[in-house]
Every structure is written in C-alpha cells, then in structure tokens.
Design a protein around this motif. Sequence first.
Motif, PDB file in Angstrom:
ATOM      1  N   LYS A   3      35.733  38.399  29.728  1.00  0.00           N
ATOM      2  CA  LYS A   3      36.659  38.711  28.643  1.00  0.00           C
ATOM      3  C   LYS A   3      37.705  39.730  29.108  1.00  0.00           C
ATOM      4  N   GLY A   4      38.963  39.425  28.847  1.00  0.00           N
ATOM      5  CA  GLY A   4      40.032  40.341  29.201  1.00  0.00           C
ATOM      6  C   GLY A   4      40.609  40.126  30.588  1.00  0.00           C
ATOM      7  N   SER A   5      39.954  39.299  31.430  1.00  0.00           N
ATOM      8  CA  SER A   5      40.477  39.045  32.777  1.00  0.00           C
ATOM      9  C   SER A   5      41.469  37.886  32.735  1.00  0.00           C
ATOM     10  N   TYR A   6      42.399  37.875  33.666  1.00  0.00           N
ATOM     11  CA  TYR A   6      43.434  36.850  33.685  1.00  0.00           C
ATOM     12  C   TYR A   6      42.871  35.482  34.074  1.00  0.00           C
ATOM     13  N   LEU A   7      41.948  35.478  35.010  1.00  0.00           N
ATOM     14  CA  LEU A   7      41.406  34.201  35.493  1.00  0.00           C
ATOM     15  C   LEU A   7      40.260  33.679  34.635  1.00  0.00           C
ATOM     16  N   GLY A   8      39.623  34.575  33.879  1.00  0.00           N
ATOM     17  CA  GLY A   8      38.547  34.152  32.995  1.00  0.00           C
ATOM     18  C   GLY A   8      37.393  33.521  33.741  1.00  0.00           C
ATOM     19  N   ILE A   9      36.974  32.356  33.261  1.00  0.00           N
ATOM     20  CA  ILE A   9      35.800  31.685  33.827  1.00  0.00           C
ATOM     21  C   ILE A   9      36.039  31.195  35.254  1.00  0.00           C
ATOM     22  N   VAL A  10      37.295  31.181  35.682  1.00  0.00           N
ATOM     23  CA  VAL A  10      37.601  30.779  37.065  1.00  0.00           C
ATOM     24  C   VAL A  10      36.892  31.701  38.053  1.00  0.00           C
ATOM     25  N   TRP A  11      36.625  32.941  37.638  1.00  0.00           N
ATOM     26  CA  TRP A  11      35.901  33.873  38.504  1.00  0.00           C
ATOM     27  C   TRP A  11      34.505  33.359  38.841  1.00  0.00           C
TER      28      TRP A  11
END
Length: 270
Positions: free
Chosen positions: A32-40
């Motif tokens: 949550k809050g990251s630009y890549l989201g679930i891509v991480w």
Amino acid sequence: MISSIKSQIKYLFAQKSLIIQFTRREISNRYKGSYLGIVWSFVTPIMMLAIYTFVFSVIFQARWGTDEETSKVEFALILFTGLLVFNIFSEVVSRAPSLIIANSNYVKKVVFPLEILPIVALGSALFQALISYLILLLAMLMLTGTFYWTALLFPIILLPLMLVSLGLAWFLASLGVYIRDVGQIVGIVIPALMFMSPIFYSRSSIPESFQFVYSLNPVTYVVEDMRSAIIWGKLPHWDWLIIGTLIGLIIAVLGYIWFKKTRKGFADVL
C-alpha cells in the motif's frame, strides 16, 4: 478428542470468508502506498535470486555438491527453489510472536476468532510463494527449455511444512503475548536455521557426523523434494510425505490447543 478436533476444524472452516478477506487485506497492505504495488511481489524474488546467485556462484565460485558441471543457470534455479520453500516457513514463524500484539484491538472482541490470524499469515506467505513458483517455472522454460509434470506436485510437497509452520505460529503467537522476548529469539533462530538447511549447498556436502542433525530439520526434506520435482523431474519421497504430514498434523493440533488454552489471558496482559 477426535470429535473435538473435528468440531474445531468445522469452526475454522466456517471462518473461511473472514480468512480470505483478511488475507486479501494483508496482501494489499503490504504494498500500500508504493508506486509499483503488487509488482514488487515479482521484482523482489528476482532481485534476491540475482544477488544470491552472483555472490555464491560468481564470487565464491560455489558448486552444487560434488558436481563440477553445474552451470550458473542451474545453480540459480536450485538456489531459488530452496529460498522459495524456506521463505514460507520464515515469514510465518517470524511474524507469529507479534500477531496478537499487532492486532490487540481484536482481543477484547469476544466474537472475533483470533485463531485465524496465523492462518492469514500463512495465506499471505503462500501467495508470495505462488508468485515465486510461477517465476521459477517460467525461468525453467526460458533458460533450460524444460518443464516436468512433477512440478505440479508443489502443494503436496509443501503440505508438511505448511502444517509445521501453522502449528508453530499458533504456539508463538500465544507465547509472544506473555513473553515479549520471543520475537527477538525467533529473529536469531530463523537466520541460523536458514544456514542449517541445505539451501545454499547440497546435503551431500554435509559431513557424515552432522547428517543426523539435518535429518531432524523438516525444511531439509521439503527443500530436497521440491528441487527433485521441479528441477530434475523426480517424484518426491512418499514415505517422508506421509510421515512428515502426520508430524505436521500433530504439531498443528498441539499448537492450536495451546493457543485455545492460553488465549483467555490475552486481554489481561494486553
């Protein structure tokens, strides 16, 4: 005793919608809050694989067991498989001591089933493992051009470790409420256990005098069977799967009983 276990299984099964809801929330909150989201979830295992492979196969010039012909690609796949398995166990057990403390707002809600929190932690870890598993299969196809049907036995091979992880999670989640140092102890034990498991090296390279110690480690069997099934297309050791599943069931049941017996005092401590 058996009827009591059956009733508890039905009770947990009745909470499946709540477990799914909390697992989804757990996964979404992670990024949550990251630009890549679930891509991480895809980027992280690939990057760690690259780093570990570079360090062990390029800098340390490590080889798998006594096989000098193991390529860097095969070494990477072997290493990735071991880390995939261990990370499930590591994530669940590492988080367990703080599960109840982090969700203390649910403790005084009598109707809330605290027992599902370790299951949610396991579900979240399995989601990440599934992504890593798909990456591994794709890497096998792209880099070696092979795919073995035995790779589909992935969930069956994981079953003993899932049960052990869940049982330990119930036990540690409860113990962590009463003894806050448990989290620190687990933080030391997990890295030690990783290097005491045949993840970065073959079991055949372990001295004979230490083989017995490794035979007591449930991670050892799961890692070896997973590699055999996915990378070399061999069937797992069915005798271990049966025995390991039974041991896992015992640990899960004992962990659950411990949790149920001790949860009555959570509200007083928190």
